[in-house]
Scaffold this motif. Sequence first.
Motif, PDB file in Angstrom:
ATOM      1  N   PHE C 366     -66.753  59.534  -4.290  1.00 40.28           N
ATOM      2  CA  PHE C 366     -65.285  59.446  -4.323  1.00 40.28           C
ATOM      3  C   PHE C 366     -64.735  58.841  -3.047  1.00 40.28           C
ATOM      4  CE2 PHE C 366     -64.148  62.931  -1.456  1.00 40.28           C
ATOM      5  CZ  PHE C 366     -65.365  63.596  -1.362  1.00 40.28           C
ATOM      6  N   LYS C 424     -65.148  71.693 -12.171  1.00 45.30           N
ATOM      7  CA  LYS C 424     -63.690  71.746 -12.209  1.00 45.30           C
ATOM      8  C   LYS C 424     -63.268  72.723 -11.115  1.00 45.30           C
ATOM      9  CE  LYS C 424     -60.240  72.803 -15.745  1.00 45.30           C
ATOM     10  NZ  LYS C 424     -60.119  73.293 -17.122  1.00 45.30           N
ATOM     11  N   LYS C 684     -71.754  65.237 -10.055  1.00 44.90           N
ATOM     12  CA  LYS C 684     -70.526  64.992 -10.802  1.00 44.90           C
ATOM     13  C   LYS C 684     -69.245  65.268 -10.012  1.00 44.90           C
ATOM     14  CE  LYS C 684     -72.643  66.086 -15.281  1.00 44.90           C
ATOM     15  NZ  LYS C 684     -73.399  67.345 -15.287  1.00 44.90           N
ATOM     16  N   PRO C 685     -69.221  66.319  -9.167  1.00 36.08           N
ATOM     17  CA  PRO C 685     -67.934  66.558  -8.490  1.00 36.08           C
ATOM     18  C   PRO C 685     -67.531  65.394  -7.593  1.00 36.08           C
ATOM     19  CG  PRO C 685     -69.417  68.436  -8.213  1.00 36.08           C
ATOM     20  CD  PRO C 685     -70.228  67.323  -8.809  1.00 36.08           C
ATOM     21  N   TRP C 686     -68.498  64.589  -7.202  1.00 36.80           N
ATOM     22  CA  TRP C 686     -68.212  63.536  -6.222  1.00 36.80           C
ATOM     23  C   TRP C 686     -68.474  62.143  -6.760  1.00 36.80           C
ATOM     24  CZ3 TRP C 686     -72.483  67.008  -5.166  1.00 36.80           C
ATOM     25  CH2 TRP C 686     -72.021  68.287  -4.819  1.00 36.80           C
ATOM     26  N   TYR C 690     -68.481  59.608 -12.918  1.00 38.22           N
ATOM     27  CA  TYR C 690     -68.279  60.802 -13.744  1.00 38.22           C
ATOM     28  C   TYR C 690     -66.802  61.142 -13.834  1.00 38.22           C
ATOM     29  CZ  TYR C 690     -67.965  65.416 -15.642  1.00 38.22           C
ATOM     30  OH  TYR C 690     -67.594  66.472 -16.439  1.00 38.22           O
ATOM     31  N   GLN C 691     -66.143  61.109 -12.691  1.00 38.40           N
ATOM     32  CA  GLN C 691     -64.725  61.478 -12.679  1.00 38.40           C
ATOM     33  C   GLN C 691     -63.925  60.576 -13.624  1.00 38.40           C
ATOM     34  OE1 GLN C 691     -63.243  64.007 -10.781  1.00 38.40           O
ATOM     35  NE2 GLN C 691     -65.282  64.734 -10.260  1.00 38.40           N
ATOM     36  N   ASP C 692     -64.254  59.311 -13.608  1.00 34.39           N
ATOM     37  CA  ASP C 692     -63.516  58.391 -14.486  1.00 34.39           C
ATOM     38  C   ASP C 692     -63.823  58.683 -15.948  1.00 34.39           C
ATOM     39  OD1 ASP C 692     -62.527  57.278 -12.212  1.00 34.39           O
ATOM     40  OD2 ASP C 692     -63.907  55.566 -12.194  1.00 34.39           O
ATOM     41  N   PRO C 703     -58.735  61.947 -11.658  1.00 33.06           N
ATOM     42  CA  PRO C 703     -60.000  62.384 -11.052  1.00 33.06           C
ATOM     43  C   PRO C 703     -59.768  63.594 -10.156  1.00 33.06           C
ATOM     44  CG  PRO C 703     -59.805  60.004 -10.935  1.00 33.06           C
ATOM     45  CD  PRO C 703     -58.484  60.514 -11.442  1.00 33.06           C
ATOM     46  N   GLN C 704     -60.741  64.494 -10.145  1.00 36.50           N
ATOM     47  CA  GLN C 704     -60.593  65.755  -9.411  1.00 36.50           C
ATOM     48  C   GLN C 704     -61.766  65.986  -8.468  1.00 36.50           C
ATOM     49  OE1 GLN C 704     -58.179  68.167 -10.029  1.00 36.50           O
ATOM     50  NE2 GLN C 704     -57.176  67.184 -11.759  1.00 36.50           N
ATOM     51  N   PRO C 705     -62.086  65.041  -7.579  1.00 35.92           N
ATOM     52  CA  PRO C 705     -63.215  65.322  -6.687  1.00 35.92           C
ATOM     53  C   PRO C 705     -62.844  66.460  -5.735  1.00 35.92           C
ATOM     54  CG  PRO C 705     -62.084  63.349  -5.965  1.00 35.92           C
ATOM     55  CD  PRO C 705     -61.432  63.757  -7.257  1.00 35.92           C
TER      56      PRO C 705
END
Lengths: 289, 239, 948
Positions: C366, C424, C684-686, C690-692, C703-705
């Motif tokens: 991210f 999340k 995935k968190p970063w 994945y975020q997209d 997106p929620q990094p």
Amino acid sequence: MHPAPSVIVFTVLSGAGFGFLACLALGLLPVAGWMAFAAWGLGYGLAVGGLLASTFHLGNPQRALLAFTQWRSSWLSREGWTSVLALLALAPLALSDWLGLGLGRWIGWGGAGLCVLTVLCTSMIYAQLKTVPRWNHWSTPVTFFAFAAAGGAILAAPGWAAAVLCPILGACLLYGWQRGDGAFAAAAQTLGTATGLDRLGRAEVFEPAHTAGNYLLREMIHVVGRRHAAKLRVIALVLAAALPAVLVLVPLPGMRALAFALHLAGAFAARWLFFAEAEHVVGLYYGKR
Amino acid sequence: MTCLPAKVEKRLGLVIDLDTCVGCQACVTACKGWNDQGAGLSDQDPYGADPSGTFLNRVHSYQVRPEDGPAQVVNFPRSCLHCENAPCVTVCPTGASYKRAEDGIVLVNPDTCIGCGLCAWACPYGAREMDAVQGVMKKCTLCVDRIYNDNLPEEDRIPACVRTCPTGARHFGDLSDPDSAVSRLVEARGGYELMPDLGTKPVNRYLPPRKKGAAAAPALEPLAATGIAGWLDRLLGKI
Amino acid sequence: MTAPRIDTSPAVSDEIRQTTCYMCACRCGINVHLKEGRVTYIEGNRDHPINKGVLCAKGASGIMQVTAPSRLKAPLRRVGPRGSGAFEEISWDEALDLAVKWMKPLRETAPERLAFFTGRDQSQSLTGWWAQAFGTPNYAAHGGFCSVNMAAGGIYTIGGAFWEFGQPDWERTEVFVMFGVAEDHDSNPIKIGIGKLKARGARVISVNPVRTGYSAVADDWYGITPGTDGLFILSLIHCLMQAGRIDLDYLAQWTNAPMLVNGEEGPEKGMLVKNAERQPFVIDRRTGHPAPWDGPGVEPDLGAEWQGNRTVFRHMAEEYLDPKYAPEQVAERVGIPAGRIRGLAAELAQAAFDRAFALDRPWVDFRGNRHDTMQGRPVSFHAMRGISAHSNGFQTARALHLLQILLGSVEAPGGYRLKPPYPKPVEAHPTPHFACTPGKPLSGPHLGYVRGPDDLALLPDGSPARIDKGFTWENPFSAHGLMHMVIPNAHAGDPYRIDTLFLYMANMSWNSSMNTARVMEMLTEKGADGEYLIPRIIYSDAYASEMVAYADLILPDTTYLERHDCISLLDRPISEPDAAGDAIRWPVIQPDREVRCFQSVLLDLGARLGLPGMVAEDGSPKYRDYADYIVNHQRRPGVGPLMGFRGNGDETGRGAPNPAQLQRYIENGAFCQAHVPEGAAFFKPWNAAYQDWAVRLGLYETPQPYLFSLWSEPMRRFQLAAEGQGDRQPPDHLRARLRQAMHPLPIWYPPYGDADADYGYPVHALTQRPMDMYHSWGSQNAWLRQIKGHNALYLPTAIWEGQGFQPGDWARVSSRNGVIEVPAAHMAALNPNTVWTWNAIGKRRGAWALDKDAPEGVVGFLLNHLISELLPGDGRLSNSDPVTGQAAWFDQRVRVERVAAEDRPAGRGAQPQFPILPDPPRAGGGRGTSFLRKLDPDFRRKSGEGAA
Ligand SMILES: Nc1nc2c(c(=O)[nH]1)N[C@H]1C(S)=C(S)[C@@H](COP(=O)(O)OP(=O)(O)OC[C@H]3O[C@@H](n4cnc5c(=O)[nH]c(N)nc54)[C@H](O)[C@@H]3O)O[C@H]1N2
Ligand SMILES: Nc1nc2c(c(=O)[nH]1)N[C@H]1C(S)=C(S)[C@@H](COP(=O)(O)OP(=O)(O)OC[C@H]3O[C@@H](n4cnc5c(=O)[nH]c(N)nc54)[C@H](O)[C@@H]3O)O[C@H]1N2
Ligand code: SF4
Ligand code: SF4
Ligand code: SF4
Ligand code: SF4
Ligand code: SF4
Ligand SMILES: [Mo]
């Protein structure tokens, strides 16, 4: 093993019946006319009654005739054949005795031999089972023979003969129990060998496979109390062997009948124990014997 | 047919991995379900005080106390081993019990079984249960009605218990073929027979639990440093 | 002679219908075989992502659930005293009218007087939405007594949890460690996974006082003393840190370890130091100066000290390098020798670092940094109620996540992977809503994640807003509510009285409650006015459970093969780390009784009550039934209960409602999957890809990094309050416990139950899930009850031999709360100070359509009678984790005494016993009765008459 009444009745009655028939065939008890009818009738009655009783053990008795098909491998099937052949083979002699046809006694020899074979086959049904170490031994047929012989002799043989055979039976019983008590251990099957887990360490049951009952638990696993068993052994020994051995020598009327009745009662007790004390290896899986 | 076939073309059977079986009983009810299908394996007093029923596969649980190391629990599925030298077959008076020459599967013909129970007496492994309603002997069929079943997709032509086993502890195959997956597994993992000295020559094999205990990892060496600051220096100096 | 010709190719069935199992909450796909319209056989669906064809013991006997005689057959109204079990059958119209008559006035005057609590259903997005529309603050599902410590501990730390919301990378992990798992919600996936590890020869390690099931196959077993896992884990952390065997790069990049903790006395002490934009920052190693935490190229300095503020990492070093965590110090307490602890630490380090590997998959984080490979760490963990059902479980769960993070394995190849919609972060979850206004819906969802004291559900006078005292100082992070406290609190009128208790699928008068015997009394006790203290109880069950007798109105449900259900991404989906997934159930057979799908009933009730969202403009019901809702309801525009086949049928995630959606699911095997692109599958968190993807799918709007929270600010806020900072202040009696439990770094404290050890109850008492039974429902299944029809209390060798127990003996087990007398058995592979039994095998006599003398009732028993719902002392503090309110089932301490078999009167069953429940009206019948079977054509085929 579950001491099923049908099987106990079957083995006791047919054993005594074929023993008695063999004695009649060999002419140990000279009979003629209605006396012969009654004697042969009793012999047939015991043997056939026993065989009929065995069908109560079957789940599908209406198919019982199929049991004759596998004589080449199955002792149960062989027992079916020998018993029927014995009954057939002795029929001429029985008729002859009853109706005074005067056939030579030798024609009963074959039948007598078949009686012996029948008892052998019956006993081998049990003796062949490696799964039941108490049974899996020459003493099983020998004891069955001893029962048949003593039972037959009580009814049909001279007093001295019966008086000799009864103690032999007693000895067989005592030997059978003595050996039988150590048989399971001697067979050296344990929970460890049954599961193969002996290679890891000392194995025991943690949880049963199922908490509900099933056929195996009902049929193969029967626990008799020790004191109970000891008492029954004494009863069996006294009734089946000791008392008859004495009674057959008492020259009073009805003594033979009494001796036979007691013997049968003892035989039932012994046979109940024969099943009830027999431990099947499958019990190992359940941690029960 | 009570005589055993002189020669079997295959030795189909199960290989059960005791190192993997978690004792979930899935194979027990999957077997019951397939072989029952509404009627084949009866239950008595099913909701009552003393229920009982016919099952072809049972899973036990044992505890083992090794000489060294803590006690273990081993789950142990038990069904017919399809013995080569099946005593249950030879004792059968009617020929209802038989061993198939083509694949070695031991079966009961429900049409000719008289329900004498002798085969169950002869089986050391408790693999046979008499159905109380039908009065005939029941046993594992190695799902003979699945493994050749054209109505099932190819991949499903395996026993129901094998298909359902969530851990994959049950393997099915031809143990007469040394190159089959099951034979190789037996070879690699030291698969064994149950009570071999009874002479039954079981086809099924059990894979023993692997050796348990700590891994041989090199011991951790504390960073040689004094105090947190020293520790941080040593540690972050490594980056 | 030749062998008989047998039909080796019989037709299997006329038709296969694919749906989703519900013999438990694992949600496996099933193929239901039908013949002449009747279910004949159920097997696993090979294409299904959860079970891949396999089924568990329960799933494979679902057929017996559908034919069980215990099925309720029509709505019931209580006619005798409550608990007597006297009912009359009524029509659905009468039942719904009655429910409306009771509920409507509540909604108009005091919505909080309706408390709606649900069990382990899979429709919480519907039930929660309904309760929100009703306007009561009193709603939750079962999570509070189940495993909220797992959920909350995970969300607050890594933005995802164990439970079924993630799983090890089964394909790549080399060492897998399980803490306190007997069966798990993810039943079949875990079994499949363990099978994979076993097949590869990878190491499976179990930490569990009891060595059964998964622990039995584990290659190594740590028979830990219950409640001490936190200490054990922190000792492992101590060893790893001491040796420097931790993933510094991972810590610096993906966690808040390099952030600065405010060291200045005052209201900000212990909070992360923020810059002018209210953003935390790091010290860049290259410059020694502050730099944005998410700045490109920044190399955060883990060891920084800046203006008197030290990094989180330094605080960690100070905490965990402390000799109090040395294996030698903790060994006795945790019941594991120091050498074994060091050995496990070494094994973990070896797996993570010496067997590390890299996947050739470039990805971009991210911050915009590109990584050529994905760093693999083949060590993974899983944990469930064994650590969570203790009063220190939240912190223990956090400690375990910390351990995973130090090894760099969360979301790394070979490590623990989350399943969409996770990861999340806390920030992406709502806060709890509770302010209620008569006649109006709640302004938002009930359950959420508290950031600080300001989010607590307190009324202006500081008293709890919720009947379960969720989100109060007593249990601030009670993200799932406290279902186990609803009946005791309502009975005690603490914090207030309610009018109607509306329950769904929860056997609260039996195995789901602590202190069962007393709960039954609470349900039947009356006040001075002659009115029940809990005036009205409405309950939906499908079967004649123990709870039925305690309801005033029964709304009988369908069985799982007879209804529509929705296993939704809004709730508890069937995702895999590599794919989002959801599923449905649909009526593969029609009910033959007057029963209705509860969710449809709920929508019907909602429409009758005029609840917003449930009535159309013209006042008519908005949804025909649940199926209609599943298809047409939208949470956000384009986002509904099901993600698949939206719009024209080709849209996934977002899209207009599609009337053919359910049919498309059915054609697809009753499920739908959306696969994560390969480059997005890890970190995935970063991971920007994945975020997209997640945004495209509708999991979130932007997106929620985020960074993993090793240092928890929400927790620190409560500590600050407990220290007297801020204007929202806890009551004084809770200050000390908040200060301890809300430590912003994972710590360990003894579970509260340990106090009982000093009062003569030294032994730990646990329960475990049997793999072949689901709570109370399994016993009505004729096949399963033959496997486990009664339970025993397993005693360790020390107690068994120490007290001279013999096979057949019983045990008298007492606790602060009561005494039970139960069958005893010996178990060698057990922690020496622990006893245990299978959960919920014991049944109340008369329930579940079982014979009154059934073993389940006569010898089967519950441990629950021993477990108090309250901690000792006044103040009615619940026997729960002080952070989350998680019921502390496994804190239980007992005393065990031998009762020799010969000292028990013949026929005396397990104690206590309760009056035999009368049989409520129910479907009856059932399978396994013999005579009819002979007439059955299938019977003839199976019994060989089909043979040629
Ligand atoms: N001692 C001890 N007690 C425990 C636990 C423990 O570990 N130890 N665990 C706790 C935990 S984690 C949980 S989740 C609870 C579980 O306990 P419960 O939630 O009470 O679970 P069940 O016994 O399954 O009861 C659920 C009810 O749902 C009903 N039901 C089943 N299917 C349906 C359906 O399709 N529709 C409807 N409407 N009803 C249905 C069942 O008949 C039953 O009455 O137990 C708790 N209790
Ligand atoms: N077959 C089946 N599956 C189910 C259920 C069911 O009833 N039956 N219920 C479902 C539900 S509602 C839930 S919540 C899940 C729960 O799934 P699990 O969490 O697996 O459930 P439990 O059986 O409570 O397991 C607790 C385990 O933790 C161990 N334990 C207890 N205390 C400690 C401790 O202090 N430390 C450690 N390390 N271990 C400890 C126990 O010995 C036990 O093995 O299962 C779900 N799946
Ligand atoms: S396991 Fe038993 S039933 Fe099966 S073949 Fe061997 S002896 Fe026969
Ligand atoms: S029970 Fe049936 S299969 Fe078994 S030996 Fe008797 S006839 Fe044969
Ligand atoms: S092979 Fe078939 S019959 Fe045999 S145990 Fe497995 S499922 Fe049952
Ligand atoms: S299904 Fe597999 S793991 Fe489960 S009990 Fe059977 S063999 Fe064991
Ligand atoms: S784990 Fe078993 S009961 Fe649960 S859904 Fe899967 S098959 Fe059904
Ligand atoms: Mo649960």
